[in-house]
Design a protein around this motif. Sequence first.
Motif: not given
Length: 96
Positions: A43-67
């Motif tokens: 769960a900790t690793l999963y939350r770290q990945i999701v948090g990093s991806l949520r930050y990345l959504c600022n410049t990569r809107p194509n991943i926003a729905y998936s994230v």
Amino acid sequence: MHQSKYTTDMLVRFQMSNCNPAATPVETGLLMSLNDEGELADATLYRQIVGSLRYLCNTRPNIAYSVGTISRFMKAPKISHMMAAKRILRLEEGQG
């Protein structure tokens, strides 16, 4: 504005730098639910990945729905949820 260094650092951090790229952020027709079968992921690793991806959504809107979709499973992520998160990490750099 781009985040190519952040993306590269994120792939190294999560040991995904040598993975094969994916053409889409999510598999076609993939359905995930809280009641998915299988064992729990870290769960900790999963939350770290999701948090990093949520930050990345600022410049990569194509991943926003998936994230947004994988963000629903933060409480008790299963291996299938982790695989979906890692697929988003594998999205080809030129796709965003």
